[in-house]
Scaffold this active site. Structure first.
Site, PDB file in Angstrom:
ATOM      1  N   ALA A 151       0.754  -1.122  -0.135  1.00 24.00           N
ATOM      2  CA  ALA A 151      -0.010   0.074  -0.233  1.00 24.00           C
ATOM      3  C   ALA A 151       1.024   1.150   0.010  1.00 24.00           C
ATOM      4  O   ALA A 151       2.235   1.051   0.067  1.00 24.00           O
ATOM      5  CB  ALA A 151      -0.863  -0.135   1.427  1.00 24.00           C
ATOM      6  N   ASN A 153       0.871   3.979   2.235  1.00 29.03           N
ATOM      7  CA  ASN A 153       0.958   4.780   3.305  1.00 29.03           C
ATOM      8  C   ASN A 153       2.358   4.678   4.116  1.00 29.03           C
ATOM      9  O   ASN A 153       3.181   5.554   4.659  1.00 29.03           O
ATOM     10  CB  ASN A 153      -0.142   4.691   4.162  1.00 29.03           C
ATOM     11  N   GLU A 179       1.192   1.862  -6.882  1.00 23.75           N
ATOM     12  CA  GLU A 179       1.777   3.192  -8.047  1.00 23.75           C
ATOM     13  C   GLU A 179       1.778   4.368  -7.610  1.00 23.75           C
ATOM     14  O   GLU A 179       2.422   5.256  -8.010  1.00 23.75           O
ATOM     15  CB  GLU A 179       0.536   2.843  -9.049  1.00 23.75           C
ATOM     16  N   GLU A 250      -2.799  -8.213   4.784  1.00 25.09           N
ATOM     17  CA  GLU A 250      -2.859  -7.042   5.814  1.00 25.09           C
ATOM     18  C   GLU A 250      -3.972  -6.190   5.269  1.00 25.09           C
ATOM     19  O   GLU A 250      -3.265  -5.329   4.334  1.00 25.09           O
ATOM     20  CB  GLU A 250      -1.552  -6.610   6.083  1.00 25.09           C
ATOM     21  N   GLY A 252      -7.512  -3.379   5.616  1.00 23.92           N
ATOM     22  CA  GLY A 252      -7.940  -2.319   6.339  1.00 23.92           C
ATOM     23  C   GLY A 252      -8.856  -2.610   7.665  1.00 23.92           C
ATOM     24  O   GLY A 252      -8.886  -3.624   8.187  1.00 23.92           O
ATOM     25  N   CYS A 284      -3.613   2.047   8.713  1.00 23.56           N
ATOM     26  CA  CYS A 284      -4.733   0.837   8.909  1.00 23.56           C
ATOM     27  C   CYS A 284      -5.145   0.698  10.111  1.00 23.56           C
ATOM     28  O   CYS A 284      -6.436   0.193  10.127  1.00 23.56           O
ATOM     29  CB  CYS A 284      -4.102  -0.194   7.945  1.00 23.56           C
ATOM     30  N   GLU A 378     -13.974   2.564   6.631  1.00 22.90           N
ATOM     31  CA  GLU A 378     -12.664   3.193   6.759  1.00 22.90           C
ATOM     32  C   GLU A 378     -12.506   4.427   5.769  1.00 22.90           C
ATOM     33  O   GLU A 378     -12.988   4.397   4.597  1.00 22.90           O
ATOM     34  CB  GLU A 378     -11.627   2.127   6.219  1.00 22.90           C
ATOM     35  N   GLU A 455       2.311 -10.381  10.450  1.00 24.02           N
ATOM     36  CA  GLU A 455       3.752  -9.975  10.166  1.00 24.02           C
ATOM     37  C   GLU A 455       4.225  -9.677  11.578  1.00 24.02           C
ATOM     38  O   GLU A 455       3.886  -9.539  12.695  1.00 24.02           O
ATOM     39  CB  GLU A 455       3.464  -8.690   9.239  1.00 24.02           C
TER      40      GLU A 455
END
Ligand code: NDP
Length: 481
Positions: A151, A153, A179, A250, A252, A284, A378, A455
């Site tokens: 992601a 962030n 991206e 992983e 939201g 998240c 979210e 993780e």
């Protein structure tokens, strides 16, 4: 000051920078909108080439002694530390997050993951299982080629959190950053190569969803680790199932932060601030549903707004800036829509609001109800929804009344209550009298729609390896006929 962040090439495949053959991928600095780099996406042939190189190189990497793999990870961590300032500046340009955050939270956390798994990897052993005359043992083996998809962030942290456990267990990884934020993963690839990682073991391909989808479907890929939204998670999980690939998802959240009336007010307010406004709220695990017990509600809102008035918003490269811009105009527009919907539904705006341009100020809603979109969905921006509650049972029931299950927090001075409540909260990661701390030593991940797998910590080792059982016959084989 130059804002040019053009990398040597858009991709990193089989140990070297390679230019992409696909469509252009412009990279913008969220603060000014200026184009700071222009990349090209990977073609389907380049995704396949990265996976082939990974499959070719992986067996020799897996055959090394774990301490030899660990040495590469440790060197990479040291290089990151040496270059933290330069890397953090790039992370700020890529994401718009304030430099005072990126200097301490992004590459630093990535370096810790590399160090942690370098230390842990060589301690991983199998089991010896006595069976009388015979015996069995287990081997924890690499999965092979892992696909990592990130992601926007925490782009560099996410790349390191996935690469470190994957590589230490002898896997190769092909990573596709978002991206929106493609630059950090390329730096990681260069650093790992400099630290001695063999060619092909960590490659980076760029592109939008099609490139991610091509990666997930590649026949060499044995495992997919995604950090992203729930809708993307559903699609990627389904695609991975086609090849019976392992997954880590992983995803939201809309996590509850429950503040009981005996809580230490200043700490609860501080945690709620961290849980909603750090990284402009683009986290998240954020505790965006803040449940306030009746007697603490007004003092909490008063102190919160007082502290939020002091926040310094502005140029992310200014070391004094505490809140930066939103990552992209599209994301800012979505956040504004959510705020407008909250107002239209009758929630009371205590502070903040739409903001201007790339900036959305810290926004707090009160008098919200559980059925409002600002409570259910979210938002992934600096928007806190506060909700009133009367007693413990009610708080637990309403906190759990969501499809998400990523994180949760409880503030109280009553420790028995804290543990009792946490035991009943449906969330993968919980904090008592703290929020959003994710040390590498602690497992991190979600339940329900928020994900699968963990993780960090020793738990991640299991998600990047598979168990082989070996039965050892020690005598004659007695066949019945
Ligand atoms: P997205 O779900 O939009 O994208 C995540 C990644 O998946 C991107 O690299 C994206 O590519 C890629 N992708 C999209 N579609 C596909 C597909 N069909 N196949 C393969 N890959 C695909 O998430 P965002 O980048 O918008 O990140 C925000 C979301 O991530 C939030 O929901 C947030 O909660 C979650 N998140 C979860 C975290 C956790 O640890 N639980 C941590 C951080 C964020 P591209 O962007 O190029 O389209």
């Amino acid at each position: 000051m130059s804002l040019n962040a053009q990398p040597a090439a858009s991709l990193f495949i089989d140990g070297r920078p390679v230019e992409g053959e696909g469509a252009l991928l412009p990279v913008h600095y969220p603060y000014t909108g200026e184009e700071i780099a222009s990349l090209r996406q990977a073609s389907a042939a380049q995704v396949a080439a990265a996976c082939r190189a990974a499959a070719r190189a992986q067996p020799a990497w897996a055959a090394l002694a774990p301490v030899e793999r660990a040495r590469v990870l440790s060197r990479a961590a040291a290089l990151i530390r040496e270059r933290n300032e330069e890397l953090s500046r790039l992370e700020t340009l890529d994401t718009g997050k304030p430099i005072q955050e990126t200097l301490v939270a992004d590459w630093e956390s990535g370096a810790q993951a590399l160090e942690f798994f370098a230390g842990l990897g060589p301690t991983v052993t199998g089991q010896m299982i006595p069976l009388g005359r015979d015996w069995a043992y287990t081997r924890r083996e690499a999965l092979g080629v892992c696909a990592g998809i990130g992601a926007w962030n925490y782009p560099s942290q996410i790349a390191c959190w996935k690469a470190a456990p994957a590589l230490i267990m002898g896997n190769a990884m092909v990573f596709k950053p978002s991206e929106e934020t493609p630059l950090g993963a390329l730096k990681l690839a260069g650093i790992l190569a400099e630290a001695g990682l063999p060619a092909g073991i960590f490659s980076v391909v760029q592109g939008r969803a099609e490139v991610g989808a091509a990666l997930v479907a590649d026949p060499h890929v044995a495992k997919v680790s995604l950090t992203g939204s729930v809708p993307t998670g559903r699609r990627v999980y389904a695609a991975a199932a086609e090849g019976m690939r392992h997954v880590t998802m992983e995803l939201g959240g809309k996590s509850p932060l429950i503040v009981f009336e005996d809580a230490e007010l200043e700490d609860a307010v501080g945690a709620a601030i961290l849980a909603n406004f750090y990284s402009s709220g683009q986290i998240c695990s954020n505790g965006t549903r803040v449940f306030l017990q009746d007697r603490i509600r007004q003092p909490f809102l008063d102190r919160l707004t007082e502290r939020l008035r002091q926040i310094r918003i502005g140029d992310p490269l200014d070391p004094d800036t505490q809140l930066g811009p939103i990552v992209s105009p599209a994301q800012a527009a979505q956040i504004r829509q959510a705020i407008a919907a909250g107002q239209a539904a009758g929630a009371r705006l205590v502070c903040g609001g739409a903001g201007e341009g790339a900036f959305v100020p810290p926004t707090v809603f009160a008098d919200a109800t559980d059925d409002m979109a600002i409570t259910r969905d979210e938002i992934f921006g600096p928007v806190m929804t506060t909700l009133a509650f009367e007693d413990e049972e009610e708080a637990i029931r309403r906190a759990n009344a969501t499809g998400f299950g990523l994180a949760a927090g409880v503030f109280t001075r009553d420790l028995a209550r804290a543990h009792r409540v946490v035991a009943r909260l449906e969330a993968g990661t919980c904090w008592i009298n703290a929020y959003n701390l994710t040390p590498v030593e602690m497992p991190f991940g979600g339940t329900k729609l928020s994900g699968i797998g963990r993780e960090n910590s020793a738990a991640a080792i299991e998600h990047y390896s598979q168990l082989k059982s070996v039965y050892v016959g020690m005598g004659a084989v007695e066949a019945p006929y």
